[in-house]
Design a protein around this motif. Structure first.
Motif, PDB file in Angstrom:
ATOM      1  N   ASP A 265       0.839  -1.205   0.000  1.00 49.59           N
ATOM      2  CA  ASP A 265       0.000   0.000   0.000  1.00 49.59           C
ATOM      3  C   ASP A 265       0.871   1.251   0.000  1.00 49.59           C
ATOM      4  N   LEU A 266       1.891   1.236   0.844  1.00 44.82           N
ATOM      5  CA  LEU A 266       2.781   2.386   0.951  1.00 44.82           C
ATOM      6  C   LEU A 266       3.458   2.666  -0.384  1.00 44.82           C
ATOM      7  N   ARG A 267       3.855   1.592  -1.050  1.00 45.48           N
ATOM      8  CA  ARG A 267       4.518   1.752  -2.345  1.00 45.48           C
ATOM      9  C   ARG A 267       3.538   2.262  -3.406  1.00 45.48           C
ATOM     10  N   ALA A 268       2.314   1.730  -3.398  1.00 43.81           N
ATOM     11  CA  ALA A 268       1.310   2.163  -4.376  1.00 43.81           C
ATOM     12  C   ALA A 268       0.948   3.633  -4.179  1.00 43.81           C
ATOM     13  N   VAL A 269       0.806   4.043  -2.925  1.00 43.51           N
ATOM     14  CA  VAL A 269       0.476   5.451  -2.659  1.00 43.51           C
ATOM     15  C   VAL A 269       1.643   6.354  -3.056  1.00 43.51           C
ATOM     16  N   THR A 270       2.871   5.886  -2.836  1.00 46.49           N
ATOM     17  CA  THR A 270       4.039   6.655  -3.268  1.00 46.49           C
ATOM     18  C   THR A 270       4.007   6.881  -4.773  1.00 46.49           C
ATOM     19  N   LEU A 271       3.635   5.835  -5.511  1.00 49.68           N
ATOM     20  CA  LEU A 271       3.503   5.966  -6.963  1.00 49.68           C
ATOM     21  C   LEU A 271       2.410   6.967  -7.322  1.00 49.68           C
ATOM     22  N   LEU A 272       1.287   6.900  -6.619  1.00 50.29           N
ATOM     23  CA  LEU A 272       0.180   7.819  -6.892  1.00 50.29           C
ATOM     24  C   LEU A 272       0.547   9.264  -6.553  1.00 50.29           C
ATOM     25  N   ILE A 273       1.276   9.454  -5.459  1.00 51.46           N
ATOM     26  CA  ILE A 273       1.701  10.805  -5.089  1.00 51.46           C
ATOM     27  C   ILE A 273       2.571  11.398  -6.192  1.00 51.46           C
ATOM     28  N   SER A 274       3.521  10.589  -6.683  1.00 51.48           N
ATOM     29  CA  SER A 274       4.419  11.072  -7.732  1.00 51.48           C
ATOM     30  C   SER A 274       3.666  11.327  -9.033  1.00 51.48           C
ATOM     31  N   GLY A 275       2.665  10.483  -9.321  1.00 53.92           N
ATOM     32  CA  GLY A 275       1.960  10.601 -10.587  1.00 53.92           C
ATOM     33  C   GLY A 275       0.879  11.651 -10.630  1.00 53.92           C
ATOM     34  N   THR A 276       0.434  12.120  -9.461  1.00 50.59           N
ATOM     35  CA  THR A 276      -0.672  13.084  -9.443  1.00 50.59           C
ATOM     36  C   THR A 276      -0.300  14.399  -8.765  1.00 50.59           C
ATOM     37  N   TRP A 277       0.990  14.580  -8.489  1.00 47.35           N
ATOM     38  CA  TRP A 277       1.416  15.791  -7.778  1.00 47.35           C
ATOM     39  C   TRP A 277       0.921  17.055  -8.501  1.00 47.35           C
ATOM     40  N   PRO A 278       0.399  18.060  -7.780  1.00 48.42           N
ATOM     41  CA  PRO A 278       0.445  18.268  -6.323  1.00 48.42           C
ATOM     42  C   PRO A 278      -0.838  17.873  -5.597  1.00 48.42           C
ATOM     43  N   ALA A 279      -1.574  16.892  -6.096  1.00 51.43           N
ATOM     44  CA  ALA A 279      -2.843  16.519  -5.464  1.00 51.43           C
ATOM     45  C   ALA A 279      -2.657  16.134  -4.002  1.00 51.43           C
ATOM     46  N   SER A 329      13.409  10.950   1.682  1.00 52.71           N
ATOM     47  CA  SER A 329      12.603   9.728   1.699  1.00 52.71           C
ATOM     48  C   SER A 329      11.643   9.727   2.874  1.00 52.71           C
ATOM     49  N   ALA A 330      12.104  10.219   4.033  1.00 47.13           N
ATOM     50  CA  ALA A 330      11.241  10.275   5.220  1.00 47.13           C
ATOM     51  C   ALA A 330      10.045  11.183   4.981  1.00 47.13           C
ATOM     52  N   ALA A 331      10.263  12.321   4.332  1.00 44.91           N
ATOM     53  CA  ALA A 331       9.157  13.240   4.047  1.00 44.91           C
ATOM     54  C   ALA A 331       8.134  12.582   3.126  1.00 44.91           C
ATOM     55  N   LEU A 332       8.611  11.849   2.106  1.00 46.92           N
ATOM     56  CA  LEU A 332       7.702  11.182   1.177  1.00 46.92           C
ATOM     57  C   LEU A 332       6.945  10.053   1.863  1.00 46.92           C
ATOM     58  N   LEU A 333       7.649   9.247   2.682  1.00 47.13           N
ATOM     59  CA  LEU A 333       6.995   8.139   3.379  1.00 47.13           C
ATOM     60  C   LEU A 333       5.980   8.643   4.399  1.00 47.13           C
ATOM     61  N   ALA A 334       6.298   9.741   5.069  1.00 50.28           N
ATOM     62  CA  ALA A 334       5.356  10.291   6.052  1.00 50.28           C
ATOM     63  C   ALA A 334       4.078  10.756   5.368  1.00 50.28           C
ATOM     64  N   LEU A 335       4.222  11.376   4.198  1.00 55.39           N
ATOM     65  CA  LEU A 335       3.044  11.817   3.448  1.00 55.39           C
ATOM     66  C   LEU A 335       2.239  10.612   2.971  1.00 55.39           C
ATOM     67  N   ALA A 336       2.920   9.602   2.434  1.00 56.47           N
ATOM     68  CA  ALA A 336       2.219   8.399   1.963  1.00 56.47           C
ATOM     69  C   ALA A 336       1.518   7.693   3.111  1.00 56.47           C
ATOM     70  N   ARG A 363       0.442   3.832 -14.952  1.00 57.75           N
ATOM     71  CA  ARG A 363      -0.790   3.037 -14.940  1.00 57.75           C
ATOM     72  C   ARG A 363      -0.495   1.539 -14.856  1.00 57.75           C
ATOM     73  N   GLY A 364       0.376   1.040 -15.723  1.00 60.41           N
ATOM     74  CA  GLY A 364       0.669  -0.391 -15.733  1.00 60.41           C
ATOM     75  C   GLY A 364       1.263  -0.864 -14.429  1.00 60.41           C
ATOM     76  N   LYS A 365       2.132  -0.034 -13.841  1.00 62.31           N
ATOM     77  CA  LYS A 365       2.758  -0.410 -12.574  1.00 62.31           C
ATOM     78  C   LYS A 365       1.715  -0.485 -11.467  1.00 62.31           C
ATOM     79  N   LEU A 366       0.803   0.467 -11.429  1.00 61.65           N
ATOM     80  CA  LEU A 366      -0.233   0.462 -10.390  1.00 61.65           C
ATOM     81  C   LEU A 366      -1.144  -0.749 -10.536  1.00 61.65           C
ATOM     82  N   LEU A 367      -1.543  -1.080 -11.768  1.00 67.51           N
ATOM     83  CA  LEU A 367      -2.396  -2.246 -11.988  1.00 67.51           C
ATOM     84  C   LEU A 367      -1.669  -3.533 -11.633  1.00 67.51           C
ATOM     85  N   GLN A 368      -0.367  -3.549 -11.823  1.00 66.14           N
ATOM     86  CA  GLN A 368       0.426  -4.723 -11.463  1.00 66.14           C
ATOM     87  C   GLN A 368       0.513  -4.887  -9.949  1.00 66.14           C
ATOM     88  N   MET A 369       0.582  -3.791  -9.225  1.00 66.18           N
ATOM     89  CA  MET A 369       0.732  -3.837  -7.777  1.00 66.18           C
ATOM     90  C   MET A 369      -0.591  -4.060  -7.051  1.00 66.18           C
TER      91      MET A 369
END
Length: 645
Positions: A265-279, A329-336, A363-369
């Protein structure tokens, strides 16, 4: 290759990985790490490096040879691997349990195989290790702080600026080849930097050696102190990664989850944060160090946008790669982490997914995860993810969910082929009548929600064949693609699954289907049924009624449908109608007869009488099956029985 025990060895330090152990032993014995590895069976000439995958996992044979050479036990050798130290960290499991290459693991960056973070104060301490020891968990990207010294971990050498425990980065800004131990022909102190300081230069009189930095990484220097929130998050992630899977689950997106699912979950949200920034920043505007996260994400996006068509595909994977700098990395993980633990986390996750489209590179990475994430994440993302799935030949939006969203709560065996009307009521507000296709699809998806797996597997589990499963998917595809139907349908199914799971005295329909597979009413049971119907018939009716074998097959189908709560035409006695283009005439006649019995026929016919008798007989048989005392049924034949009357 020699496997003779070394004259001297060392006791492994707590939490030490194989590379660090080899460095300490090399320094003690004054033997180059490469020669030491060759003696222990880890290296075969003429290669000048040896693989970094050995720090993840060692096969039993290699571990036995290594243990003999190093005067250790095989158990001690296995404790020098990340798989032993972090058994719940998903990327390690993916590497061992799939066909994905080790290079993929390296590229995605969720295990640091090319370098290591480190705490200078830990390297400076002896702690019984005779010299500096490298903690294995420093290789995991979620390790950002040293809890012992309350400081962020470093990752660069202060002298040469290269990543620690690496061969360094070329002048072209690309990594030099990785090795289990960098500069394996050099004998240095374990805390010395082993990075090359320049390209194309070799040490005079030593053609195999390059000039190395040699700077000390264990020199105490001013530290950056993490906040209490980061320390608490670090403690939690260490506990999850290192604890056995039998520990109580955590909560992720408002539902229980295993440690492995939480990391996914943490990894998927990290991907979403990067892909939808600044949402993400808009949803959590008060999160500390948002500027640090913004700088990291924007750098990744710029790198991706400058990728040439047909260029390096690994840059897409890098979209969710954790930054090497621990504070970033800590800032990104805390947000995720906020997306997984907030009170309305399901809405937040759904919001992020809704901002993605089919042209999004991740998209493909998220569907894979997604199938490997927690039930809470999949539930929150399901309806939005369906708009990202590929649609084409053989593809349909009706395939979700593939993973078990209600594993441990809903039992697949309690799902019948034909859902009871009381269950179907949950699906009546979807703007579509609960027709045959919706009923079948709901049953199939409930099995998936209970035990996971593809739709075809769930359909076969219920007694359908694969063409029928595909027909259901195709029938519902357009409806699910319209408006918000997919999300509403998914939510209704989740409520239904919760309702079933909390219901008392559920029936094991799978046991009933299994017991009645290839079953027909045996003669000793059929004759009393005939007698009961004849007792209620008029004399003229008894005279004109023929009790043929076809009627017995039809009655068996009715009993099967009643007991298993299944569809009549999927009964074993009538299955050949579905399985063969030209079914046996007896089967076709039995199907027609069973329809009359199910519809109770004309008022003066035997069908109402037979239906009542079969219902009573089926109730008794079902009780025996549930108790485990029912005798096996008679195999289904196509030839008339000698006892048919």
């Amino acid at each position: 290759m020699s496997t003779r025990p070394l004259p001297r060895s060392l006791d492994p330090a707590p939490g030490e990985l194989l590379p660090g152990f080899l460095l300490r032993l090399s320094h003690r014995l004054r033997i180059a790490p490469l020669h030491l590895a060759q003696h222990c069976g880890l290296h075969q000439p003429p290669a000048s490096t040896f693989p970094t995958r050995h720090m993840l996992h060692l096969d039993p044979g290699k571990a036995t040879v290594l243990a003999r050479s190093l005067r250790l036990s095989p158990a001690e050798i296995h404790r020098l691997t990340l798989m032993h130290q972090a058994p719940e960290f998903p990327p390690l499991l993916e590497y061992l349990r799939s066909e994905r290459s080790f290079e993929t693991l390296v590229t995605e960056g969720w295990v640091f195989t090319r370098f290591s973070r480190y705490c200078p104060e830990c390297l400076a301490e002896d702690r019984g290790a005779a010299t500096s020891s490298w903690n294995g968990l420093w290789r995991l990207p979620m390790m950002v702080a040293c809890l012992r010294h309350q400081r962020f971990l470093d990752w660069l050498c202060p002298d040469c600026g290269n990543p620690a425990f690496s061969t360094g980065i070329r002048e072209t800004n690309r990594w030099r080849p990785a090795s289990l131990v960098p500069a394996p022909l050099a004998v240095l102190h374990p805390a010395q930097c082993r990075s090359r300081v320049a390209d194309g230069q070799r040490t005079p009189n030593a053609p195999y050696l390059y000039p190395l930095c040699g700077g000390r990484l264990d020199q105490r220097r001013p530290a950056i102190r993490p906040s209490a929130e980061i320390i608490e998050l670090q403690e939690k992630l260490i506990r999850l990664a290192t604890s056995p899977s039998s520990r109580p689950p955590v909560r992720s997106v408002n539902r229980p989850a295993s440690a492995s699912e939480h990391f996914n979950d943490l990894r998927a949200v990290t991907l979403l944060i990067s892909g939808t920034w600044p949402a993400a920043a808009e949803l959590f505007p008060r999160t500390p160090h948002l500027d640090t996260t913004a700088a990291h994400v924007e750098h990744r996006l710029v790198t991706l946008s400058t990728r040439k068509p047909g260029g390096n595909p690994h840059l897409i994977r890098a979209l969710d790669r954790p930054p090497p700098d621990a504070a970033t990395s800590a800032a990104l993980l805390a947000l995720a982490s906020k997306f997984l633990t907030a009170e309305c986390s399901s809405d937040y996750v759904s919001d992020l997914v809704a901002r993605c489209d089919k042209k999004w590179p991740g998209r493909g990475k998220l569907l894979q995860m997604e199938p490997h994430c927690s039930a809470g994440f999949r539930f929150a993302a399901a309806s939005r993810l369906d708009t990202l799935r590929p649609v084409g030949l053989g593809a349909t939006l009706a395939v979700f969910p593939q993973a078990a969203t209600h594993l441990g709560t809903l039992k697949a065996e309690t799902v019948p082929q034909r859902l009871p009307d009381s269950w179907i009521e949950t699906l009546t507000d979807l703007g579509r009548e609960p027709d045959l296709y919706l009923r079948r699809d709901a049953a199939i998806r409930l099995v998936q929600m209970a035990k996971g797996g593809p739709r075809s597997e769930a359909g076969v589990y219920l007694g359908f064949d694969i063409p029928a499963v595909h027909a259901v998917s195709n029938a519902l595809k357009n409806w699910q693609q319209t408006g918000d139907n997919a999300r509403l349908y998914n939510q209704a199914l989740a409520r239904l699954a919760d309702q079933i799971a909390s219901s008392p005295d559920l029936i094991d329909y799978h046991r009933r289907r299994h017991h009645l597979n290839q079953w027909v009413i045996p003669e000793e049971d059929w004759n009393p049924i005939i007698d009961e119907v004849q007792r209620q018939q008029t004399p003229a009716g008894r005279q004109h009624t023929r009790w043929t074998h076809t009627r017995c097959l039809a009655a068996s189908a009715i009993v099967w449908a009643n007991i298993t709560h299944g569809e009549r035409l999927w009964a074993p006695t009538l299955r050949s109608i579905r399985d063969h283009p030209a079914p046996h005439p007896t089967t076709t006649s039995a199907a027609t007869e069973s329809r009359s019995i199910e519809g109770r026929g004309r008022r003066n016919s035997i069908h109402p009488l037979l239906a009542t008798a079969l219902k009573e007989y089926g109730s008794k048989l079902a009780a025996l099956i549930d108790q485990g005392t029912a005798p096996a049924g008679t195999p289904t034949p196509h030839s008339p029985r000698p006892w048919a009357r």
